[in-house]
Design a protein around this motif. Sequence first.
Motif, short mmCIF file in Angstrom:
data_model
loop_
_atom_site.label_atom_id
_atom_site.label_comp_id
_atom_site.label_asym_id
_atom_site.label_seq_id
_atom_site.Cartn_x
_atom_site.Cartn_y
_atom_site.Cartn_z
N UNK A 292 0.84 -1.20 0.00
CA UNK A 292 0.00 0.00 0.00
C UNK A 292 0.87 1.25 0.00
N UNK A 293 1.94 1.23 0.78
CA UNK A 293 2.82 2.38 0.86
C UNK A 293 3.52 2.70 -0.45
N UNK A 294 3.90 1.67 -1.20
CA UNK A 294 4.60 1.91 -2.45
C UNK A 294 3.64 2.18 -3.62
N UNK A 295 2.38 1.76 -3.51
CA UNK A 295 1.42 2.02 -4.57
C UNK A 295 0.99 3.49 -4.56
N UNK A 296 0.76 4.04 -3.38
CA UNK A 296 0.35 5.43 -3.26
C UNK A 296 1.57 6.29 -2.96
N UNK A 297 1.82 7.27 -3.81
CA UNK A 297 3.03 8.09 -3.71
C UNK A 297 3.15 8.81 -2.37
N UNK A 298 2.08 9.31 -1.83
CA UNK A 298 2.14 10.05 -0.58
C UNK A 298 2.38 9.18 0.64
N UNK A 299 2.27 7.87 0.46
CA UNK A 299 2.45 6.97 1.60
C UNK A 299 3.74 6.16 1.51
N UNK A 300 4.76 6.75 0.91
CA UNK A 300 6.04 6.05 0.79
C UNK A 300 6.59 5.68 2.17
N UNK A 301 6.36 6.53 3.15
CA UNK A 301 6.84 6.26 4.51
C UNK A 301 6.22 4.98 5.06
N UNK A 302 4.97 4.69 4.67
CA UNK A 302 4.30 3.48 5.14
C UNK A 302 4.98 2.25 4.56
N UNK A 303 5.42 2.34 3.31
CA UNK A 303 6.14 1.23 2.70
C UNK A 303 7.46 0.96 3.39
N UNK A 304 8.16 2.02 3.73
CA UNK A 304 9.45 1.86 4.41
C UNK A 304 9.26 1.26 5.80
N UNK A 305 8.26 1.75 6.53
CA UNK A 305 7.98 1.20 7.85
C UNK A 305 7.57 -0.26 7.74
#
Length: 57
Positions: A21-34
Amino acid sequence: MRNMWTVLLILLVAWVVLSIVGFVFDGLMWLGIIGIVLFVGTLIFGILRRRARRPKP
């Protein structure tokens, strides 16, 4: 022992979903890293717990 592996597996799946989900949505890149950090942490925790329970010869 089996319950612990079930919980770890559920956590690993949750972290993968968060990462996707974090990597699909640009604004949620931090969620992908976490999600990736938590996935690796949970995996290491599971491996260490498994080694600690293994009987020593």
